[in-house]
Scaffold this active site. Structure first.
Site, PDB file in Angstrom:
ATOM      1  N   HIS A  97       0.844  -1.199   0.000  1.00  0.00           N
ATOM      2  CA  HIS A  97       0.000   0.000   0.000  1.00  0.00           C
ATOM      3  C   HIS A  97       0.880   1.251   0.000  1.00  0.00           C
ATOM      4  CE1 HIS A  97      -2.729   3.118   1.419  1.00  0.00           C
ATOM      5  NE2 HIS A  97      -3.694   2.373   0.920  1.00  0.00           N
ATOM      6  N   GLU A 141      -3.476   2.324  -7.228  1.00  0.00           N
ATOM      7  CA  GLU A 141      -3.826   3.412  -6.322  1.00  0.00           C
ATOM      8  C   GLU A 141      -2.789   4.523  -6.461  1.00  0.00           C
ATOM      9  OE1 GLU A 141      -6.482   1.895  -2.902  1.00  0.00           O
ATOM     10  OE2 GLU A 141      -4.407   1.700  -2.286  1.00  0.00           O
TER      11      GLU A 141
HETATM   12  P1  PGA Z   1      -9.205   6.564   0.340  1.00  0.00           P
HETATM   13  O1  PGA Z   1      -8.142   5.413   0.618  1.00  0.00           O
HETATM   14  O2  PGA Z   1     -10.365   5.905  -0.387  1.00  0.00           O
HETATM   15  O3  PGA Z   1      -9.594   7.064   1.694  1.00  0.00           O
HETATM   16  O4  PGA Z   1      -8.540   7.595  -0.503  1.00  0.00           O
HETATM   17  C1  PGA Z   1      -7.864   4.474  -0.388  1.00  0.00           C
HETATM   18  C2  PGA Z   1      -6.753   3.572   0.011  1.00  0.00           C
HETATM   19  O5  PGA Z   1      -5.816   4.017   0.695  1.00  0.00           O
HETATM   20  O6  PGA Z   1      -6.761   2.389  -0.364  1.00  0.00           O
END
Ligand code: PGA
Length: 260
Positions: free
Chosen positions: A102, A174
């Protein structure tokens, strides 16, 4: 009890990050389990609580058909790694899915493409499905380097795996600039463009096995942005933070994904 995933269904999942105490986790799990018949069978759903909450949340959500996983895992099965948690430990408490790499771990806890790859291998050794996160920074995107960056991240994370094993992994795109409070949400077109690149890489490298890897999008997804994102051809699911930190939010998003 194992959850049956369907390759034909879209994905909706949330990582709770370092939020929720036991009472909050239990209230969330009860509410989500009660609503589960509305969307289970139409989506693959998962929740990733903090380690101490996994077992109790799984006791409620797994029978309801919602998968419960972890937010990280160490690469070794056992050993002198103070503060770390191994894949056999997670497998033993019923975890089947684990997020690896992540953006917050990469930014704040020294995670590298190489340690991500090692964690992926460790997870797979214990039968856990790695949900591998990739995503470029704003600087990389401004420099026009996003495609090269995310492709390299994915290539390194999967290094050494054969095609059959790759088929058992999952990937989340992401972008760092789109995650969390104060970020800039990606447009559906921006997300789709990178998803198409990642799918192209996976298929070119791993053939039909690469085609089988679910590709989720995450970063400021909410009920406003979700319909356009899930409608994109290369987006197989949504990985959500804040907007799914209430059971109500999760359920709304599950309905959107099911309809998408
Ligand atoms: P968020 O987080 O939807 O609050 O932007 C997404 C993530 O970190 O996977």
């Amino acid at each position: 009890m194992a959850i049956t995933r369907s390759r034909d269904l879209p994905w909706i999942g949330t990582g709770w990050k370092m939020t929720k105490n036991r009472a909050e986790a239990s209230a969330y799990a009860n509410a989500l389990a009660a609503a589960a018949p509305e969307f289970v069978g139409k989506v693959n759903a998962f929740v990733l609580p903090a380690y101490p909450l996994i077992e109790s949340v799984a006791a409620t959500l797994t029978p309801a058909g919602i998968e419960v996983g972890a937010q990280n895992v160490h690469w070794a099965d056992t050993g002198a790694f103070t503060g770390e948690v191994s894949a056999p430990m997670l497998a033993e408490i019923g975890t089947s899915l684990v997020c690896i790499g992540h953006a917050e771990r990469r930014a704040m806890f020294g995670e590298t493409d190489e340690t991500v790859g090692a964690r992926v291998t460790g997870a797979l050794r214990s039968g856990l499905t790695p949900l591998i996160c990739v995503g470029e920074s704003a600087e990389d995107r401004n420099a026009g380097a996003e495609v090269a960056f995310v492709t390299r991240q994915l290539e390194t994370a999967l290094a050494g795996l054969d095609a059959d094993t790759v088929a058992t992994t999952m990937v989340a795109y992401e972008p760092v600039w789109a995650i969390g409070e104060g970020s800039t949400p990606a447009t559906a077109a921006q997300a789709e463009a990178i998803h198409a690149v990642l799918r192209g890489f996976l298929v070119e490298r791993y053939g039909t096995s690469g085609a089988a890897v679910p590709l989720l999008y995450g970063g400021s997804v909410d009920i406003e942005s979700a319909p356009a994102l899930i409608a994109e051809p290369h987006i197989d699911g949504l990985f959500v933070g804040r907007a799914a930190w209430s059971a109500r939010g999760f359920v709304k998003l599950a309905h959107i994904v099911a309809a998408g």
